[in-house]
Scaffold this motif. Sequence first.
Motif, mmCIF file in Angstrom:
data_model
loop_
_atom_site.group_PDB
_atom_site.id
_atom_site.type_symbol
_atom_site.label_atom_id
_atom_site.label_comp_id
_atom_site.label_asym_id
_atom_site.label_seq_id
_atom_site.Cartn_x
_atom_site.Cartn_y
_atom_site.Cartn_z
ATOM 1 N N TYR A 154 -11.900 21.297 29.506
ATOM 2 C CA TYR A 154 -11.883 21.957 31.022
ATOM 3 C C TYR A 154 -10.489 20.806 31.668
ATOM 4 O O TYR A 154 -9.785 21.415 32.402
ATOM 5 C CB TYR A 154 -12.445 22.717 31.620
ATOM 6 N N ARG A 155 -11.124 19.227 31.316
ATOM 7 C CA ARG A 155 -10.359 19.093 32.500
ATOM 8 C C ARG A 155 -9.042 18.284 31.218
ATOM 9 O O ARG A 155 -7.523 18.661 31.777
ATOM 10 C CB ARG A 155 -10.909 17.479 31.841
ATOM 11 N N ARG A 158 -6.543 21.331 33.044
ATOM 12 C CA ARG A 158 -6.374 20.789 34.049
ATOM 13 C C ARG A 158 -5.319 19.893 33.973
ATOM 14 O O ARG A 158 -3.989 20.366 34.831
ATOM 15 C CB ARG A 158 -7.112 20.107 34.793
#
Length: 254
Positions: A154-155, A158
């Motif tokens: 997820y990071r 982003r």
Amino acid sequence: MPTTTNNSAPTTGVPPGLPAGRSRGRRQLRWAVPLLLAAVAFVGYALPPYVTLDPSRSRLPVPQDYPQYYPLLVAHILFGSVALLAGCFQVWPWFRRRYPTAHRWIGRAYFFAGVFPAGIAVLGVAPLSSTGFVSQVGNTMLAVLWLATSIAGYRMARQRRFVEHRRWMIRSFALTTSIVLNRAWLILFVILLLPHVDTTYGGDQDAMIRAAAGASAWMSWVVNLLVAEWWLERGDARRRTHRTGQAADRRDAA
């Protein structure tokens, strides 16, 4: 200077008249459809007893002295089902390229309505596994790695580091599918250990089942993670070979 025209078809392995993208899409169907069908079948089997919120229908023993166990178990199964079904679409390259917006939204569902709440919930369930200490440690390690790989993926998304995002999410989904493979490993180990109940386990069939469950708890995610790493390395090797070939072609053309 005379020129030579090469009229032979390119040796790409794609039948004449069939675009390469369409051929890749058809090849992906060979594993994407069975994967999705297996996920739907597993959810259809595992989920119904817990939708009723009736502890007496639980397939796992519910400790009477730990009232939080059953709500956490139900949460883990509900959110884990979302992760399993959503992940099937997320690892399908054709779907990702054809429907990028849907890919992003399903990815958010995979993380926020799937892995993250399911992983947090299972941290309260795994240490109380009824099949013993080995299973408890194996399932807790699985939960920690499941959360860690998913958060890393997820990071990366982003930060728009999509190559690293894809790699971490493949690892995450490999751990997501471990629950399905766990049943297959358990059946295999029970078959292997059953002839040794009277000797190795002194006639205690429950001890044999605990041993089989402990082994399956580890094998289900360790093997999946190793296969995912092999798949990623295989893809990297192909890309390196492709780049080397292109560099050689440019040298020859020069």
